[in-house]
Design a protein around this motif. Structure first.
Motif, mmCIF file in Angstrom:
data_model
loop_
_atom_site.group_PDB
_atom_site.id
_atom_site.type_symbol
_atom_site.label_atom_id
_atom_site.label_comp_id
_atom_site.label_asym_id
_atom_site.label_seq_id
_atom_site.Cartn_x
_atom_site.Cartn_y
_atom_site.Cartn_z
ATOM 1 N N PHE A 22 -3.324 2.111 -3.698
ATOM 2 C CA PHE A 22 -2.893 3.503 -3.595
ATOM 3 C C PHE A 22 -3.990 4.304 -2.905
ATOM 4 O O PHE A 22 -5.091 4.464 -3.441
ATOM 5 N N THR B 172 0.830 -1.200 0.000
ATOM 6 C CA THR B 172 0.000 0.000 0.000
ATOM 7 C C THR B 172 0.868 1.254 0.000
ATOM 8 O O THR B 172 1.946 1.276 0.592
ATOM 9 N N TYR B 173 0.345 2.297 -0.653
ATOM 10 C CA TYR B 173 1.098 3.540 -0.858
ATOM 11 C C TYR B 173 0.164 4.718 -0.570
ATOM 12 O O TYR B 173 -0.885 4.853 -1.196
ATOM 13 N N HIS C 279 5.025 5.476 1.912
ATOM 14 C CA HIS C 279 4.717 6.833 1.444
ATOM 15 C C HIS C 279 5.633 7.095 0.248
ATOM 16 O O HIS C 279 5.361 6.655 -0.837
ATOM 17 N N VAL D 189 6.476 4.017 -9.097
ATOM 18 C CA VAL D 189 6.025 2.817 -8.381
ATOM 19 C C VAL D 189 5.140 1.932 -9.246
ATOM 20 O O VAL D 189 5.377 0.728 -9.357
ATOM 21 N N ILE D 190 4.114 2.518 -9.857
ATOM 22 C CA ILE D 190 3.196 1.706 -10.660
ATOM 23 C C ILE D 190 3.910 1.030 -11.835
ATOM 24 O O ILE D 190 3.709 -0.173 -12.055
ATOM 25 N N TRP E 102 -4.502 7.770 -13.110
ATOM 26 C CA TRP E 102 -5.068 6.967 -12.022
ATOM 27 C C TRP E 102 -6.114 5.999 -12.575
ATOM 28 O O TRP E 102 -6.200 4.846 -12.151
ATOM 29 N N HIS F 219 13.118 -1.033 -2.306
ATOM 30 C CA HIS F 219 11.743 -1.413 -2.659
ATOM 31 C C HIS F 219 11.761 -2.438 -3.796
ATOM 32 O O HIS F 219 11.041 -3.443 -3.753
ATOM 33 N N HIS G 179 4.358 7.834 -7.230
ATOM 34 C CA HIS G 179 3.576 6.602 -7.315
ATOM 35 C C HIS G 179 3.191 6.308 -8.767
ATOM 36 O O HIS G 179 3.261 5.170 -9.229
ATOM 37 N N HIS H 130 -4.831 -2.123 -10.188
ATOM 38 C CA HIS H 130 -4.428 -1.503 -8.933
ATOM 39 C C HIS H 130 -5.659 -0.937 -8.223
ATOM 40 O O HIS H 130 -6.611 -0.500 -8.880
#
Length: 262
Positions: free
Chosen positions: A60, A35-36, A216, A47-48, A76, A231, A43, A84
């Motif tokens: 997220f 989780t972020y 975060h 990250v994605i 998004w 990560h 992100h 996601h």
């Protein structure tokens, strides 16, 4: 000779049963949820794409008032379409300014000045925004700053039927039937190394439990940060252990836990 074969058959059956009995997280030995929080540019930018390269799905937790949400809605939406989860982290991320170390909380977003009705309404407004982005009716909530109460009132009590579950910020390795879906255990990661995070996964596996990682920043953009390389090493480990570890979104794991508790 017959006794020998019978003994081998019984032993094989016992080993098979033991292995299967340990696989009680969607057929695997444990579950991991990535989780972020706070809807950061990193992100979407880093990250994605990294998760996608490993074919992992993350959760997220979006703050509805964030410009990173309003200015990047198509991205998004694409992330949600790809599997996601867009979780609810409230509209304005209110935190209790009366607690120690909360000098940074401004008056407008001070949870201690909220009414329960205001907190509930803002969370529901954010749910409407998220549904407009991803079209989904089920998701999870994450308490901003891990704060549960407004003057001793648990404001989530009025929201329980709006979500599959709510992620808290207290670490632990409960069994599925023991999980409090109003306060799902999570491990806050800040400056943590891959070795430390992998050790946490192994503890969850040993306990027959699951682990929720609470990130975060990943490579920057937030004071609470984990190095992007560390990560990635965690993801590499999880990929190698795919046969034993179920990596899934918070909403999917919460639904699975809910089924186990029936």
């Amino acid at each position: 000779m017959k006794n020998k074969f019978l003994y081998i058959a019984i032993l094989a059956a016992s080993l098979s049963y033991a292995q299967n009995a340990a696989r009680h997280w969607n057929g695997k030995r444990c579950a991991v949820v990535l989780t972020y929080d706070d809807a950061l540019n990193i992100h979407l930018d880093k990250v994605i794409p990294t998760l996608d390269s490993f074919h992992f799905k993350g959760t997220f937790y979006l703050v509805g008032s964030s410009r990173v949400v309003s200015e990047r809605i198509p991205e998004w939406r694409a992330a949600a379409k790809n599997g996601h989860e867009l979780g609810n982290h409230s509209l304005n991320h209110p935190c209790d300014a009366t607690l120690p170390g909360r000098d940074w909380v401004n008056r407008e977003n001070d949870l201690s000045r909220y009414t329960v009705a205001r907190a509930v309404n803002e969370v529901r407004i954010n749910n409407s925004l998220l549904k407009a982005i991803d079209g989904k009716g089920q998701r999870t909530f994450a308490y901003p700053c891990g704060d549960f109460t407004i003057h001793d009132t648990l404001y989530y009590n009025a929201l329980r039927n709006d979500f599959v579950g709510a992620r808290g910020g207290t670490s632990g390795f409960p069994q599925a039937k023991e999980v409090n879906l109003d306060d799902i255990n999570a491990f806050v990661e800040d400056g943590t190394t891959a070795a430390q995070m992998i050790a946490q996964v192994e503890e969850a596996e040993k306990a027959g439990s699951f682990i929720v990682f609470l990130f975060h920043g990943v490579g920057g953009e937030h004071p609470m940060n984990v190095d992007a390389g560390e990560h990635r090493k965690l993801l590499e480990y999880l990929k190698k252990r795919e046969k034993d570890i179920w990596v899934a979104t918070m909403v999917d794991v919460a639904k699975y836990i809910r089924e186990q508790q029936k």
